[in-house]
Design an enzyme around this catalytic site. Sequence first.
Site, PDB file in Angstrom:
ATOM      1  N   ASP A 125      -1.223 -45.891  -5.258  1.00 15.34           N
ATOM      2  CA  ASP A 125      -0.220 -45.657  -4.222  1.00 15.34           C
ATOM      3  C   ASP A 125       1.053 -46.467  -4.437  1.00 15.34           C
ATOM      4  OD1 ASP A 125      -1.129 -48.184  -3.728  1.00 15.34           O
ATOM      5  OD2 ASP A 125      -1.959 -47.759  -1.743  1.00 15.34           O
ATOM      6  N   ASP A 252      -2.953 -55.072 -21.782  1.00 19.57           N
ATOM      7  CA  ASP A 252      -1.753 -54.809 -20.984  1.00 19.57           C
ATOM      8  C   ASP A 252      -1.465 -55.970 -20.021  1.00 19.57           C
ATOM      9  OD1 ASP A 252      -4.262 -53.496 -19.980  1.00 19.57           O
ATOM     10  OD2 ASP A 252      -3.076 -53.389 -18.144  1.00 19.57           O
TER      11      ASP A 252
END
EC number: 2.7.7.-
Length: 487
Positions: A125, A252
């Site tokens: 979101d 990452d």
Amino acid sequence: MKALDELTFDNRFARLGDAFSTHVLPEPLDEPRLVVASKAAMALLDLDPAVAQTPVFAELFGGHKLWAEAEPRAMVYSGHQFGGYTPQLGDGRGLLLGEVYNEAGEHWDLHLKGAGMTPYSRMGDGRAVLRSSIREFLASEALHALGIPTSRALCVIGSSTPVWREKQERGAMVLRLAHSHIRFGHFEYFYYTKKPEQQAELAEHVLNLHYPECREQPEPYLAMFREIVERNAEMIAKWQAYGFCHGVMNTDNMSILGITFDFGPFAFLDDFDAHLICNHSDHEGRYSFSNQVPIGQWNLSALAQALTPFISVDALKEALGLYLPFYQAHYLDLMRRRLGLTSAEEDDQKLVEGLLKLMQNSGVDYTLFFRRLGDESAELAVKRLRDDFVDLAGFDAWAERYKARVARDGDYTQEQRRERMHAVNPLYILRNYLAQNAIAAAESGDYSEVRRLHEVLTRPFEEQAGMEQYAQRPPDWGKHLEISCSS
Ligand code: AMP
Ligand code: MG
């Protein structure tokens, strides 16, 4: 001292263009309010600390306002998550707002985490909840105060924006500062998508901005990789020496600057536990406390693979071979100092390992043990600490070796010993239960505990009057807290 509108921007990453990042505007939070700000981090931008109290501060870092010179961008990257390659990740809920130079000429990325959806949000979101934002803020500033390389945090802005995790929570934003937000995963992205020109552009960018001294070397890219190896080895040595478990060491989340980056379900050790797994979705313990050392090397190999277009495999292997020796040297150096030793002896590694084994078996508080060891002479300290151990014969044998080692180390007064040891052995660390208390208060609208805890943690080595409650072992409820990974 500067006002908020006096920052000097130079958005070098944005100028690399659309292959590297996408222009996205922050999605504002409802009713933004200041939860906590770091004066020390504000000073990095020459900002007057008083500006944190002005309404425009919460508006800027709550996504309502932007500087005219800011160019908010979501960066694209990929990475190995739990050992498997994920072809596309990226800033799914954070934006690089811009890059600022301070008066000392230092370069700082301004990154707003929790700023809404981007093309890289996947199923998410785009939001960050108050709980995880507070944890990132406190951890960044606490690690920095311990001398551990890390991204920094300027502030947390809270809001009334509802965000759904396991239950309804409130959205928040953290303004993160770092000299760079480039991760191992940036290089992996351009390598695996077979974009050599862009990968070279990225490498040039990193070299020019962050490793200019490597330009002087015969093979600048190799020199840069070596430096990345060394910095990561040093950072992980400090994590191990101070008992910090990152929890999500995916490539990452690894910075090309060797700074602690992207805080998730991290934990500081309370009782010493080499096998601690702080991430409860890490079923195999890939990122357990003691595995951080080999995983650091694994991650650097993943970066090395991505650099094969620029550097020969043999040279990369040789550079990777530096990791463990660098790690060992930094780790031992710090552990010697934690034990109050000023010289080096062959067997010191064994002395450290012997102690950790005893601590592991007896569930000894990692931070307080070292602090108390420096309170008194070696002779008196081991006598007092003995009670914390179950294997008394084992501890006595270790204590004899330690006392003999201290006696050989040099002639100094107890005052000197205490001062030297207290300067490397913190009294206050960010224990999970302390963060939890501060978060619970903040979730009901009281930010005073977050602010107090942050203050205490900015001076971890200094005994602070009236702050005894922050230097205690956790109560039973706070011992093995499950920290939600949904952040
Ligand atoms: P992390 O586990 O926080 O390092 O995130 C891994 C990836 O998922 C990154 O690409 C994040 O940007 C993305 N991500 C994490 N949480 C969210 C979220 N709530 N909304 C969108 N993307 C997210
Ligand atoms: Mg991440």
